[in-house]
Design a protein around this motif. Structure first.
Motif, short mmCIF file in Angstrom:
data_model
loop_
_atom_site.label_atom_id
_atom_site.label_comp_id
_atom_site.label_asym_id
_atom_site.label_seq_id
_atom_site.Cartn_x
_atom_site.Cartn_y
_atom_site.Cartn_z
N ASP A 39 0.84 -1.19 0.00
CA ASP A 39 0.00 0.00 0.00
C ASP A 39 0.88 1.25 0.00
O ASP A 39 0.48 2.30 -0.48
CB ASP A 39 -0.94 0.00 1.21
CG ASP A 39 -2.01 -1.07 1.10
OD1 ASP A 39 -2.61 -1.18 0.02
OD2 ASP A 39 -2.23 -1.81 2.07
N LEU A 40 2.06 1.13 0.60
CA LEU A 40 3.13 2.11 0.47
C LEU A 40 4.30 1.40 -0.21
O LEU A 40 4.46 0.19 -0.05
CB LEU A 40 3.53 2.65 1.84
CG LEU A 40 2.41 3.35 2.63
CD1 LEU A 40 2.89 3.70 4.03
CD2 LEU A 40 1.92 4.60 1.90
N GLN A 41 5.13 2.14 -0.94
CA GLN A 41 6.03 1.45 -1.88
C GLN A 41 7.52 1.60 -1.61
O GLN A 41 8.27 0.67 -1.86
CB GLN A 41 5.75 1.96 -3.31
CG GLN A 41 4.42 1.53 -3.87
CD GLN A 41 3.25 2.22 -3.18
OE1 GLN A 41 3.25 3.45 -3.02
NE2 GLN A 41 2.27 1.44 -2.76
N VAL A 42 7.97 2.75 -1.14
CA VAL A 42 9.41 3.00 -1.03
C VAL A 42 9.72 3.68 0.29
O VAL A 42 8.82 4.16 0.98
CB VAL A 42 9.93 3.89 -2.18
CG1 VAL A 42 9.91 3.15 -3.50
CG2 VAL A 42 9.11 5.17 -2.31
N THR A 43 11.00 3.73 0.63
CA THR A 43 11.41 4.37 1.88
C THR A 43 12.55 5.34 1.64
O THR A 43 13.48 5.05 0.89
CB THR A 43 11.86 3.33 2.93
OG1 THR A 43 12.91 2.54 2.37
CG2 THR A 43 10.70 2.44 3.33
N GLY A 44 12.46 6.49 2.26
CA GLY A 44 13.55 7.46 2.27
C GLY A 44 13.87 7.81 3.71
O GLY A 44 13.56 7.04 4.64
N THR A 45 14.46 8.98 3.91
CA THR A 45 14.77 9.41 5.28
C THR A 45 14.41 10.87 5.53
O THR A 45 14.23 11.25 6.68
CB THR A 45 16.27 9.25 5.58
OG1 THR A 45 17.04 9.98 4.62
CG2 THR A 45 16.67 7.78 5.55
N ASP A 46 14.34 11.72 4.50
CA ASP A 46 14.24 13.16 4.70
C ASP A 46 15.39 13.64 5.58
O ASP A 46 15.22 14.50 6.44
CB ASP A 46 12.89 13.53 5.32
CG ASP A 46 12.56 15.02 5.17
OD1 ASP A 46 13.30 15.72 4.46
OD2 ASP A 46 11.58 15.48 5.79
N ASN A 47 16.57 13.03 5.39
CA ASN A 47 17.73 13.34 6.22
C ASN A 47 18.12 14.81 6.04
O ASN A 47 18.55 15.24 4.98
CB ASN A 47 18.91 12.45 5.81
CG ASN A 47 20.06 12.52 6.79
OD1 ASN A 47 20.17 11.70 7.68
ND2 ASN A 47 20.93 13.51 6.63
N CYS A 48 17.92 15.60 7.09
CA CYS A 48 18.23 17.03 7.08
C CYS A 48 18.59 17.39 8.52
O CYS A 48 17.71 17.61 9.35
CB CYS A 48 17.03 17.83 6.58
SG CYS A 48 17.37 19.58 6.31
N THR A 49 19.87 17.43 8.84
CA THR A 49 20.31 17.41 10.23
C THR A 49 20.80 18.76 10.72
O THR A 49 21.49 19.50 9.99
CB THR A 49 21.44 16.38 10.40
OG1 THR A 49 22.44 16.60 9.39
CG2 THR A 49 20.90 14.97 10.25
N PHE A 50 20.46 19.08 11.97
CA PHE A 50 20.87 20.32 12.61
C PHE A 50 21.32 20.01 14.04
O PHE A 50 20.68 19.24 14.76
CB PHE A 50 19.72 21.33 12.63
CG PHE A 50 19.21 21.69 11.26
CD1 PHE A 50 19.86 22.65 10.50
CD2 PHE A 50 18.10 21.05 10.73
CE1 PHE A 50 19.40 22.97 9.23
CE2 PHE A 50 17.64 21.36 9.46
CZ PHE A 50 18.29 22.33 8.70
N ASN A 51 22.43 20.63 14.44
CA ASN A 51 22.97 20.42 15.78
C ASN A 51 22.17 21.19 16.83
O ASN A 51 21.30 22.00 16.51
CB ASN A 51 24.44 20.82 15.82
CG ASN A 51 25.36 19.77 15.23
OD1 ASN A 51 25.04 18.58 15.26
ND2 ASN A 51 26.49 20.20 14.68
N ALA A 52 22.54 20.96 18.09
CA ALA A 52 21.79 21.54 19.20
C ALA A 52 21.75 23.05 19.14
O ALA A 52 20.70 23.67 19.37
CB ALA A 52 22.41 21.08 20.52
N ASP A 53 22.89 23.70 18.83
CA ASP A 53 22.89 25.15 18.81
C ASP A 53 22.04 25.71 17.68
O ASP A 53 21.49 26.81 17.78
CB ASP A 53 24.33 25.67 18.72
CG ASP A 53 25.09 25.11 17.53
OD1 ASP A 53 24.62 24.11 16.95
OD2 ASP A 53 26.15 25.66 17.18
N GLN A 54 21.92 24.95 16.59
CA GLN A 54 21.05 25.38 15.50
C GLN A 54 19.58 25.22 15.88
O GLN A 54 18.76 26.10 15.61
CB GLN A 54 21.35 24.59 14.24
CG GLN A 54 22.74 24.84 13.67
CD GLN A 54 23.07 23.90 12.53
OE1 GLN A 54 23.10 22.68 12.71
NE2 GLN A 54 23.32 24.45 11.36
#
Length: 622
Positions: free
Chosen positions: A369-384
């Motif tokens: 019913d769902l087909q693929v997987t990604g991550t939306d990897n968009c990383t920011f550190n604590a100070d950000q």
């Protein structure tokens, strides 16, 4: 060492490499003082100048004794790789001397993962994602992902071609694995339509992403979205949508601030499930009307997943992409007492506080019913993340996942018995390769395919932690999760980059992979629907009967009514004409949808109380 001076020496397959003369030059310059003639009938090449051991280790691999797993079958066989390409698959293979042998007995040999959704070094909300194309792709390889598809996402009114060039310049010199690009359309004009054509025909782009969120930043209105969908269909490109209701989010965000709720929990509260589901349904409706295939990125909730599932069962061409975060954790973290912990999970759309959501999405993923997987990897550190310490609207949106996606999906999917290894390969690699039109170059272990291969140990386990991951970010949303299933060896283009726990990569060793348009998986149904559902007029005899005439007075009256059909412009509350005697028509109503009352301008009368209302007193005995 510099091996740029290597010559080609032609040899017979299977010939003893000890017979080949070694380089007479020093290893400092690797200049070759001889060449070797090709034996008659030989068509095989050996890229060397006599440095057999080095070149064999780099370009020739023999994977022995493993169980090969593709999306449609698994079987026991050996694999021989040369020059980054799978050359032979089978048993009792004849292998040239000097090839490195990797023992895979008891292990699974699977295609390298393809992460369909990353944002490396993205400029966003006043800062930049800390994982760039080097640290991000290095981490991807460490976890078994051998290709990423990143998003070209620039500001409104910036040329799509200029943005594309910017991303290529960032990535080409840094990537450790192969990569491709999606392009984002954040504004619409005839110029954008022309640039989409160039991107598809000349730049290797076959997908365009639009936003229904981030009002006044990236968001398109519905009429603009419909135009982009039509353009995608014309070009044979896939339409992609970030589905949330940007207008409603803006209103509810202001309400949260007015109520004094400024922490990360407000991020989820102003973006409830139905806001994601509504936008998902709207995007599907518009895409279907444009006859454009649609890909919903980061499906985060049960409600949105149900919309995708229903649309697919109605025959609409739509694909759903849950991500590692929505499959591996939930939104209860937004209410954590530690602000940093809560803010570390902020992303859009948000994780959902219903703890059964990850399992529900995994069930749908396991059953197509769902087909693929990604991550939306968009990383920011604590100070950000702390940019939003006093206002949740200023917390940079984004989480990690590119390194841990494969392990999380194996743990939550295969280890729990929800999916088999073949389905695991489909959702982590093969389906992405098919949708984005690079199959079977990627996403399959077959003769002629790229040697992007992972030797996966289903019996090993590891514990995820920010202290041990390879990403630049200082936080991990899967902290402490123990995952069964570990990548022991990873090969990208035939190079062993993960070897017994050690990651060995160099910047720029990856390649840009063009994505051709008109994917058969995506457009085969679209083309047929274009042909069979083309609007057709009804052939009939011209009408030659009488036609009513409308006078200028009638046109004026019609205009007045059209301006406000509920409350006439004369401010009267009565729609019926006066009676013949000039009195008001008693069948008319004094009710108005505007909320006004007919006597609202009359002075208020003093209150009177009836002691003996009709029917008797209000107190006392009868």
């Amino acid at each position: 060492m510099d091996f740029s001076h290597c010559f080609k020496v032609i040899v017979n397959r299977g010939k003893d490499f000890a017979d080949i003369p070694s380089c007479l030059g020093s290893q400092d310059d690797m200049e070759c003082s001889h060449t070797r003639e090709a034996p008659e009938g030989s068509a095989d090449t050996w890229h060397s100048c006599g440095c057999e051991q080095h070149i064999s280790a780099q370009s020739r691999l023999f994977i022995k004794g493993g169980r090969i797993v593709n999306d449609d079958q698994s079987f026991d066989a050996d694999i021989y790789i040369e020059d980054g390409i799978i050359k032979q698959i089978g048993n009792n293979l004849v292998i040239p001397g000097g090839a490195r042998t990797i023992e895979a007995k008891g292990k699974l040999v699977i295609p390298g993962g393809i992460d369909t959704h990353t944002h490396m070094q993205l400029p966003f909300m006043g800062t930049h994602a800390v994982d760039d194309f080097y640290s991000g792709t290095k981490a991807a390889l460490a976890g078994g992902t051998t290709m990423i598809i990143d998003f070209v996402l620039d500001q409104k009114n910036v040329s799509l071609l200029e943005a594309y060039d910017k991303w290529r310049n960032w990535a080409d010199s840094k990537v450790c694995c192969d990569y491709a690009l999606h392009s984002c359309v954040t504004w619409w004009s005839p110029e954008v339509a022309k640039e989409m054509d160039i991107l598809c025909k000349e730049k290797g782009i076959n997908s365009f992403k639009m936003f229904l969120a981030y009002k006044d930043v990236f968001m398109l209105e519905d009429n603009e979205l419909y135009e982009v969908f039509k353009r995608c269909r014309e070009l044979g490109a896939l339409g992609m949508v970030h589905a949330e209701n940007g207008h409603l989010i803006a209103e509810k965000s202001s309400e949260m601030i007015q109520h004094g709720i400024t922490g990360p929990e407000a991020h989820e509260m102003c973006r409830p499930e139905e806001v994601e589901a509504e936008a998902t349904n709207r995007a599907i409706t518009l895409a279907n009307q444009a006859n454009c295939p649609l890909y919903i990125v980061h499906v985060m909730s049960k409600s949105a997943a149900k919309v995708v599932t229903k649309a697919r069962r109605q025959g609409k061409v739509v694909f759903g992409e849950p991500i590692a975060a929505s499959l591996g954790t939930d939104g209860t973290h937004y209410w954590n007492k530690c602000w940093r912990h809560a803010a570390g999970h902020v992303m859009g759309p948000p994780l959902r506080p219903d703890p059964t959501t990850p399992g529900y999405l995994m069930d749908l993923l396991a059953n197509n019913d769902l087909q693929v997987t990604g991550t939306d990897n968009c990383t920011f550190n604590a100070d950000q993340k702390a940019l939003g310490k006093d206002d949740f609207r200023k917390i940079p949106n984004g989480v990690n996942g590119v390194e841990d996606r494969m392990s999380v999906i194996w743990e939550k999917g295969v280890h729990t018995g929800k999916m088999d290894p073949c389905r695991f390969v489909a959702v982590t690699s093969t389906n992405a390769a098919k949708i984005f039109n690079i199959y079977p170059q990627k996403g399959r272990i077959a003769v002629g395919s790229d040697a992007d291969i992972v030797i996966w140990n289903p019996n090993a386990s590891r514990t995820i932690s920010a202290k041990t991951h390879h990403q630049a970010v200082d936080f991990n949303i899967f902290e402490g999760m123990t995952c069964h299933g570990v990548a022991e060896y990873v090969m990208t283009n035939g190079h062993v980059v993960l070897d017994e726990g050690q990651v060995r990569v160099t910047q720029g060793m990856g390649r840009f992979i063009p994505l051709p348009c008109n994917s058969e998986t995506v457009f085969s149904r679209i083309r047929e629907r274009e042909r069979t559902n083309k609007p057709c007029k009804v052939d009939r005899e011209p009408y030659d009967g009488p036609v009513a005439k409308i006078t200028a007075t009638q046109m004026q009256e019609k205009s007045i009514v059209a301006d406000n059909p509920i409350v006439p412009n004369n401010a009267e509350f009565h729609g019926r004409p006066m009676t013949s005697s000039g009195a008001r028509n008693l069948q008319d109503s004094t009710f108005s949808l505007s909320g006004h009352q007919i006597d609202e301008k009359s002075p208020r009368r003093s209150t009177t109380r009836s002691l003996n209302p009709p029917g008797g007193k209000s107190s006392g005995l009868w």
